[in-house]
Design a protein around this motif. Structure first.
Motif, PDB file in Angstrom:
ATOM      1  N   ILE A 410       0.690  -1.216   0.125  1.00 30.21           N
ATOM      2  CA  ILE A 410       0.002   0.160  -0.158  1.00 30.21           C
ATOM      3  C   ILE A 410       0.867   1.302   0.166  1.00 30.21           C
ATOM      4  N   HIS A 412       2.153   2.852  -2.450  1.00 25.66           N
ATOM      5  CA  HIS A 412       2.135   3.864  -3.441  1.00 25.66           C
ATOM      6  C   HIS A 412       0.856   4.892  -3.102  1.00 25.66           C
ATOM      7  N   HIS A 413       0.065   4.096  -2.126  1.00 25.38           N
ATOM      8  CA  HIS A 413      -1.244   5.166  -1.769  1.00 25.38           C
ATOM      9  C   HIS A 413      -0.578   6.119  -1.089  1.00 25.38           C
ATOM     10  N   PHE A 414       0.649   5.968  -0.205  1.00 24.35           N
ATOM     11  CA  PHE A 414       1.103   7.249   0.543  1.00 24.35           C
ATOM     12  C   PHE A 414       2.029   8.358  -0.476  1.00 24.35           C
ATOM     13  N   GLN A 415       2.311   7.642  -1.614  1.00 22.72           N
ATOM     14  CA  GLN A 415       3.297   8.386  -2.377  1.00 22.72           C
ATOM     15  C   GLN A 415       2.512   9.199  -3.334  1.00 22.72           C
ATOM     16  N   ILE A 416       1.347   8.649  -3.834  1.00 24.19           N
ATOM     17  CA  ILE A 416       0.842   9.395  -4.867  1.00 24.19           C
ATOM     18  C   ILE A 416       0.235  10.808  -4.654  1.00 24.19           C
ATOM     19  N   PRO A 417      -0.281  10.967  -3.448  1.00 24.98           N
ATOM     20  CA  PRO A 417      -0.648  12.518  -3.033  1.00 24.98           C
ATOM     21  C   PRO A 417       0.556  13.336  -3.152  1.00 24.98           C
ATOM     22  N   ASP A 445       1.537   3.892 -11.900  1.00 25.16           N
ATOM     23  CA  ASP A 445       0.258   4.359 -11.157  1.00 25.16           C
ATOM     24  C   ASP A 445       0.494   5.717 -10.694  1.00 25.16           C
ATOM     25  N   SER A 447       2.794   7.047  -8.711  1.00 30.04           N
ATOM     26  CA  SER A 447       3.329   7.119  -7.309  1.00 30.04           C
ATOM     27  C   SER A 447       4.905   7.470  -7.348  1.00 30.04           C
TER      28      SER A 447
END
Lengths: 603, 603
Positions: A410, A412-417, A445, A447
């Motif tokens: 998970i 990438h979820h922290f990285q994308i923003p 994605d 990220s």
């Protein structure tokens, strides 16, 4: 739970969970323990439970791991770390925790959601009976009584140097004396594991000295500390290569490492019966055999040049070399230089060539992700590794643990923003790049850089100025694949001919198991398989999903063979867990490995 | 005020005092300012007000100082240091304070009694516009834009090394590259003062390497940190000499010092007109002249051997040398060794000789003070420099300031009770020593080791085991004065004949102004007078009272000549103030010296 809960209630929630968790583990009730996790849970373990670096995903994986490991791990003493108050925000409570096992003491990190564990990180800190001699436990340095058998520190060091590898065999041989090898060597010395580090170059730090002259670290000083000895606070944010080289040389001496310079390993073979490697080395021209129980390859994740095979390379009349062999721009003033590639090395080299008055063309063969250095520092690293982070009490050790607490699945979820913020901040810069014809991406994605690094170890540039040269045309840009080299030019598939006195192949590096092929055998290299990457099924990181980086810092399919490396942050942090794995084996502790990775890719 | 006052009242008392003090100073009302002090007050100033290291004793001295300095110092902004809560105990309130002056920013320490100031410490931390590049202000290390004029770190270093002292003159020359010289060198580099350190030995650290092989630091690691770069926490409590030597060598490199090894200064003369020294040096056999504006002698407070002149020394047939030239015990197994002296070096050398199977006699000529190392650590240093102190939040910088806050005039009052505790703890040890005939003392006023160090720099031994050898007779003890040397013996005044194959003169060191006599002229040495000592009118520290150590780290009667040294703690702490004095002069700031010391003793 929400951010508005009073802090004592937050702490009580954590204590309740830890208590229930501890009880379930003590009772051997793995189902009850698993039920304390959310459906979408993760448990990342660094050596404490699994003698492996392993992320368990979901309750079933957790209870399966516990079924196998609980009998010998015998975890207990779960509690909130003294002085670290749990905090809640956005429905997630975070806490730092301590625990112990039969073999050692550990700490970790916990994220609770609605009273259940969403992410758990457990790490082993030290082995009981084999604690490091630091702080209150540091050596005295002098014996406070007269003793006719006294030897001095210098005599002890000289005796060790004259015996180790000659009349006494080291327990570990580390091949490669860069920052990774010497950081691990320092940890092993602290743990009293006899170790020799060998390197073919003449001085520690030569790995950096030999690179192109404008090279500076792209990561900032707070990210780059070595174990035990931090950079002083007058250290520059981005270390020039010769300065970091001198630091590593001093470090090697200060940490009292057994470092053999001018030593090259020519072959290695493992004797299963004897439980011992035979490593042939040439030391200052003399041949000898080292027989360590454990062999660590720390020769660099970016160490084995990946050189393309274009037709015509053999008849090209100018200079040509891989980026890692580039001597710097000095001799190319006024020359036509073609740099093939568009990642970090390519940009650094293009920039330095341009600064020195060369006529430079970059050949972009595939899309690249660029982030400006200042932006990356502010948005990407600022919270953990920056002057502000230090001022707010964020230590390097803690930052490493925060980073480690985020499961790769998970991350990438922290990285994308963060990368969305970066894009917004530097929109004008990206517009200019694209207008110049540069093919830019943000990762499959979106990220960004760090995920690219973890997944494929390539595909990006941290911009310290050279991107502007491409954007404004000072460095010419050509796009496409290389067809062949003419005697005096690079020829692209579309027929474009780029006249060249110099061709630099900034074409990246091969997987570290290639080192094993070179040194041991292709068979062993294939047995352990590809190093690095997560199995994310994104560009250059084929699945299946691994959950951790392949083969790094943990047991491989080849007994007693280990890979160590990565950037300075990873080398620093994971050298602890690799050192503990090696120490445990040297001390004869049981080290049953849970979930040894399978091999899906050979390179 | 007492210990029972609530903390906000304690803080309010400090704030009230600071406010009144600040108002009086702003109004130029020096009488009102002085009236805020107790009758028996002290104000110790390190460079902030006086451009000197000076303790004012009593109100009259304070108002006299203020009358002269206030117009240009312009102090303001007096406040309690952020995060440091004032504390009261035993009728004394203590507080850490910040302030600024026209030239810089400072901090200090305050002790209030009944609302008046008993002791005030003011220190200068930095000069405005000349702040050090550290922490948030550290160099970037890389330029984030393409720049054809870019030079690399290595090119800059090489250029500096090729120019400084050759085509460019340094502002400061430091003679002596031991811990004092390089610590000061590091501070000056941070302050961007062009400096060359010269040393006659081949490598930084050779000052330690060349000493007898069993030597370890007698002070513990927490006391010994260098500026900017702390020892790592695996460093031994008492550094073996070769290990500290290697550290100093690394330090010199890490701090980017211009260190000239194999360089000896043969003479120096000051040209008043030009405001410049001409320092003749021989560098690697080549003669050249350095022309710095400022000259620092950092050649060691224990650097100039004091060799006695006994009749018969010229015809003695065995080996004889000063303790500083003692090669270690290796060649004296089975030999008869007489060590003249009974302080640190004598004991260390006796112990090492005994351990190596020599027949050893110590000649005690005068009373000696002995403290056991563990006891001294626990009782003498524990509160400020120990693992426990670190754990309780006592940083090295803060410990240095606490120590500096105690006026020398009353320091013995703080020391005496500690030594009474030590005597009690080790009574049995002292009984045994005295029973063996050893003449032991606790200093003229019972104030022990550190006061002896500050007053006379001699007269003590920190016991790491050799005292037991004297107590139990393993090392023979002879008491009395030496009459002469026979061809094969030392003969005492009482006729005792001590057969000897080796005589070691552990007879101490001469005052540092002797270096000035050797290098510059006897006239200049006499002009500046004796270095070290407080004028306490105790043994070997003749009055009148000076209030500070003579000539150390502060202006002397010879313009542009400075003395730097002392133990690692003093070298570390006072190098800051010496560096700021030198920087201010280099920057052309006004530096009127208040209360330049008079000369009362020549050596």
């Amino acid at each position: 739970m929400t951010a508005t809960l009073p802090s004592h209630e937050v702490a009580a929630g954590v204590t309740t969970w830890l208590s229930a968790f501890g009880d379930a583990l003590s009772a051997g009730d793995t189902a009850a323990a698993a039920a304390l996790f959310t459906e979408d849970c993760f448990w990342r373990d660094l050596v404490a439970f699994t003698w492996n670096i392993k992320t368990l995903e979901g309750r079933a994986a957790i209870s399966a791991m516990l079924d196998e490991t609980l009998p010998w791990v015998q975890p207990r003493g779960w509690k909130i770390t003294h002085g670290e108050e749990p905090a809640g925000a956005g429905g997630v409570v975070e806490a730092w925790i301590d625990f112990e096992t039969a073999a050692g003491r550990g700490h970790g990190h916990l994220r609770l959601r609605d009273g259940r564990c969403w992410t758990l990180l457990t790490t082993l800190d030290e082995l009981k009976g084999h604690e490091e001699r630091r702080g209150p436990n540091r050596p005295k340095g002098v014996e406070r009584r007269a003793n006719p058998a006294r030897t001095t520190w210098l005599e002890d060091r000289e005796q060790e140097a004259s015996e180790l590898g000659i009349t006494e065999q080291p327990y570990v041989v580390i091949i490669g004396g860069g920052q990774a090898g010497i950081g691990l060597g320092a940890r092993l010395r602290q743990l009293r594991v006899p170790t020799i580090i060998i390197d073919k170059r003449s001085r520690p730090g030569d790995q950096w000295r030999s690179r192109y002259k404008s090279l500076c670290l792209h990561d900032p000083v707070w990210y780059d500390h070595m174990p035990y000895l931090k950079f002083p606070d007058n250290w520059p944010v981005f270390s020039p290569k010769d300065k970091i080289a001198d630091w590593l040389e001093s470090y090697t001496k200060i940490m009292e490492l057994n470092y053999w310079p001018d030593t090259e390993a020519t072959s290695a073979a493992y004797d299963e019966e004897a439980g011992q490697w035979a490593v042939q080395v040439e030391r200052d021209g003399e041949l000898l055999v080292l027989r360590p129980a454990q062999l660590v390859l720390a020769t660099g994740m970016s160490g084995r040049p990946s050189l393309p095979a274009f037709p015509g390379m053999d008849t090209f009349r100018g200079d040509q070399h891989h980026s890692s062999a580039h001597p710097g721009p000095g001799r190319y003033r006024g020359k036509r230089c073609v740099v093939i590639g568009s990642n970090n090395s390519a940009f650094d080299i293009c920039g330095a060539l341009w600064e020195n008055g060369a006529d430079v063309t970059m050949v972009q063969r595939s899309s690249t992700h660029i982030v400006r250095s200042a932006t990356l520092m502010d948005i990407g690293l600022g919270a953990l590794y920056s002057e502000e982070a230090v001022a707010s009490g964020m230590t390097t050790d803690k930052a490493d643990m925060v980073f480690a607490s985020i499961p790769y699945r998970i991350m990438h979820h922290f990285q994308i923003p963060l990368y969305e913020q970066m894009r917004e901040r530097d929109q004008e810069f990206y517009d200019r790049l694209e207008a110049a014809g540069f093919e830019h991406d943000w990762g499959d994605d979106g990220s960004g850089l760090f995920m690219k690094y973890l997944r494929r170890g390539s595909g990006y540039y941290i911009d310290v100025g050279a991107a502007d040269l491409v954007a404004n045309g000072d460095v010419a840009l050509a796009r496409g694949q290389v067809d062949r080299l003419a005697e005096d030019a690079v020829v692209l598939e579309d027929g474009t001919k780029l006249p060249a006195d110099l061709v630099v192949y900034a074409t990246g590096y091969q997987s570290m198991n290639g080192w094993a092929a070179e040194l041991i055998s292709q068979e062993v290299a294939d047995k352990v398989g590809k190093c690095w990457g997560l199995g994310s099924d994104t560009t250059k990181d084929p699945g299946p999903w691994e959950g951790e980086q392949r083969n790094m810092w943990k047991p491989t399919q080849q007994q007693a063979l280990w890979f160590h490396g990565g950037n300075l942050h990873q080398s620093r942090h994971y050298s602890l867990y690799l050192a503990l794995q090696l120490k445990a084996r040297q001390a004869g502790l049981p080290t049953p490995v849970y979930g040894l990775q399978e091999v899906h890719h050979l390179r």
